[in-house]
Scaffold this motif. Structure first.
Motif, PDB file in Angstrom:
ATOM      1  N   THR A  86       0.846  -1.181   0.000  1.00 35.07           N
ATOM      2  CA  THR A  86       0.000   0.000   0.000  1.00 35.07           C
ATOM      3  C   THR A  86       0.888   1.240   0.000  1.00 35.07           C
ATOM      4  OG1 THR A  86      -0.117  -0.242   2.404  1.00 35.07           O
ATOM      5  CG2 THR A  86      -1.978  -1.072   1.117  1.00 35.07           C
ATOM      6  N   VAL A  87       0.665   2.112  -0.967  1.00 33.77           N
ATOM      7  CA  VAL A  87       1.483   3.310  -1.111  1.00 33.77           C
ATOM      8  C   VAL A  87       1.417   4.184   0.139  1.00 33.77           C
ATOM      9  CG1 VAL A  87       1.677   5.492  -2.360  1.00 33.77           C
ATOM     10  CG2 VAL A  87       1.418   3.362  -3.625  1.00 33.77           C
ATOM     11  N   GLU A  88       0.215   4.328   0.693  1.00 35.28           N
ATOM     12  CA  GLU A  88       0.019   5.261   1.803  1.00 35.28           C
ATOM     13  C   GLU A  88       0.398   4.669   3.159  1.00 35.28           C
ATOM     14  OE1 GLU A  88      -4.084   5.843   0.845  1.00 35.28           O
ATOM     15  OE2 GLU A  88      -3.703   7.825  -0.024  1.00 35.28           O
ATOM     16  N   THR A  89       0.440   3.357   3.283  1.00 38.62           N
ATOM     17  CA  THR A  89       0.791   2.711   4.559  1.00 38.62           C
ATOM     18  C   THR A  89       1.772   1.576   4.289  1.00 38.62           C
ATOM     19  OG1 THR A  89      -1.168   1.274   4.371  1.00 38.62           O
ATOM     20  CG2 THR A  89      -1.400   3.287   5.686  1.00 38.62           C
ATOM     21  N   PRO A  90       2.972   1.891   3.799  1.00 38.20           N
ATOM     22  CA  PRO A  90       3.910   0.848   3.359  1.00 38.20           C
ATOM     23  C   PRO A  90       4.595   0.115   4.508  1.00 38.20           C
ATOM     24  CG  PRO A  90       4.927   3.006   3.169  1.00 38.20           C
ATOM     25  CD  PRO A  90       3.499   3.249   3.574  1.00 38.20           C
ATOM     26  N   ASP A  91       5.052  -1.098   4.198  1.00 42.14           N
ATOM     27  CA  ASP A  91       5.850  -1.916   5.110  1.00 42.14           C
ATOM     28  C   ASP A  91       6.997  -2.482   4.278  1.00 42.14           C
ATOM     29  OD1 ASP A  91       6.999  -4.027   6.552  1.00 42.14           O
ATOM     30  OD2 ASP A  91       5.126  -4.593   7.500  1.00 42.14           O
ATOM     31  N   TYR A  92       8.188  -1.918   4.421  1.00 37.58           N
ATOM     32  CA  TYR A  92       9.287  -2.280   3.537  1.00 37.58           C
ATOM     33  C   TYR A  92       9.671  -3.751   3.674  1.00 37.58           C
ATOM     34  CZ  TYR A  92      13.739  -2.337   1.125  1.00 37.58           C
ATOM     35  OH  TYR A  92      14.759  -2.647   0.259  1.00 37.58           O
ATOM     36  N   GLU A  93       9.632  -4.284   4.878  1.00 38.05           N
ATOM     37  CA  GLU A  93      10.082  -5.656   5.109  1.00 38.05           C
ATOM     38  C   GLU A  93       9.154  -6.674   4.453  1.00 38.05           C
ATOM     39  OE1 GLU A  93      12.291  -8.921   6.472  1.00 38.05           O
ATOM     40  OE2 GLU A  93      12.819  -6.802   6.383  1.00 38.05           O
ATOM     41  N   GLN A  94       7.839  -6.489   4.604  1.00 36.82           N
ATOM     42  CA  GLN A  94       6.891  -7.493   4.117  1.00 36.82           C
ATOM     43  C   GLN A  94       5.997  -7.016   2.989  1.00 36.82           C
ATOM     44  OE1 GLN A  94       5.107  -8.682   8.077  1.00 36.82           O
ATOM     45  NE2 GLN A  94       5.567 -10.703   7.255  1.00 36.82           N
TER      46      GLN A  94
END
Length: 378
Positions: free
Chosen positions: A342-350
């Motif tokens: 999700t662009v607005e709520t990203p999670d780089y690891e997963q």
């Protein structure tokens, strides 16, 4: 010795050459009886502490090439915890660069949801005591079509259908279902308790067991895209839809949520049935109300980005959401989740992950609860 394998539940890859760890040449197989291809799931063994460059050479020929832009593949050592790995799309190829820590690692388009886990989910649901499980038919390959009924079926209760994974490669849909069912069958949850008392839920956790096991992206064993079979399903080509639709005719439908994943768009969003012949202001109010409640329930959901809306009377009536909304005069929607993040709520690891899918499934319980008053037909 480095090896590539995919002869397991939902496996999909062809290995052309794996002698050089810096040039492991791969291709995705198309769905068995159709030309769709994009789902991959394979195991790399014998490469611990070795920098590897895995090249999916036919990525540019896949069904949704735009899905590779800003995409990162997932990997796992234990098949439970999935993390994103460096990936890039260039010259029509998807290139994955990774140095495994162990001699066995799995790569996939999105975290797989196996048929074994599906069976465990259905068995767990049956064991809760608040859910009736029945087999309503068989797939093309002869697998069970599982229907879960939550809440009693007395007259006067709203009839809510929730289905997932018509497209088998969209595994996020069944991860979502796991979270949804965990909350709906939680005896200590007051919102779920009230919903079970006021509504009857008919849940199909996996609409396409054959495609799921075969490692297909979009079709069943007969090559049918199930989400284009709702106008006239047949026992020969699309028994999965045929059996579900027959049961819907028996129960009636006041609400239907069809859960999917989208290859290209990095958002969670709803696609409604705005293009059906009977669309009116009341139906728009129902759709708007549900979406507003889901925004409140989950910051991972948004309404700004999604699909273009059909013009009045121009909806494709073979599509589940459109057909059900028109056939049963009810609120029917498609929930889409990303393969990417999700662009607005990203999670780089997963990135967008199984855990976040489950949380969104839980949040949808709140949205349904807050939408009870608008589900009655106008």
């Amino acid at each position: 010795m480095i090896r590539i394998s995919s002869h397991f539940d939902s496996g999909n890859i062809e290995c052309h050459d794996c002698q050089d760890p810096q040039n492991i040449r791969l291709s995705i197989r198309q769905d068995g009886a159709a030309e769709f291809l994009q789902w991959f799931h394979f195991r790399l063994s014998g490469a611990a502490n070795t920098p590897c460059r895995l090249v999916i050479e036919n990525a540019g020929e896949c069904s949704y090439v735009e899905g590779w832009n800003d995409y990162r593949a997932v990997a796992s050592y234990d098949r439970e915890n999935w993390f994103r790995v460096n990936s890039r799309f260039e010259d029509g190829k998807l290139i994955i660069d990774h140095e495994p820590e162990l001699n066995s690692i799995y790569f996939a388009y999105f975290a797989p949801y196996s048929m074994e886990r599906h069976s465990d989910l259905v068995a767990w649901a049956a064991d809760t005591g608040d859910c009736e499980v029945e087999v309503i038919g068989r797939t093309v390959d002869g697998r069970d079509m599982d229907l879960l009924t939550i809440g009693d079926e007395r007259d006067g209760k709203l009839k809510c259908w929730v289905i997932a994974r018509q497209h088998p490669g969209e595994t996020m849909a069944e991860w979502w279902m796991e979270g949804f069912l965990a909350r709906m069958l939680d005896g200590t949850d007051p919102v779920a308790r009230e919903l079970r008392d006021q509504m009857t839920f008919y849940v199909v956790p996996n609409m396409n067991p054959d495609g799921s096991f075969r490692g297909h992206l979009r079709t069943n064993a007969a090559g049918a895209n199930l989400n284009r079979e709702w106008l006239e399903p047949s026992l020969e080509r699309s028994p999965e839809v045929f059996h579900v639709l027959e049961r819907m005719k028996q129960t009636g439908v006041d609400f239907c949520l069809d859960v999917h994943g989208d290859e290209a768009l990095p958002y969670n969003f709803i696609a409604g049935a705005e293009g059906i012949p009977s669309w009116n202001e009341f139906k728009q109010q129902q759709l708007d109300h549900f979406q507003a409640e889901l925004v409140k329930a989950s910051p991972d959901f948004q309404t700004q980005f999604g699909y273009d809306k059909d013009e009045p009377g121009q909806a494709n009536m073979t599509v589940c959401t459109n057909n059900i909304a028109e056939r049963f005069d009810c609120l029917a929607m498609t929930l889409e989740m990303p393969f990417k993040d999700t662009v607005e709520t990203p999670d780089y690891e997963q990135g967008w992950s199984p855990e976040r899918c489950m949380r969104l499934g839980e949040a949808c319980v709140n949205a349904i609860y807050q939408s009870r008053s608008v589900l009655n037909k106008g």
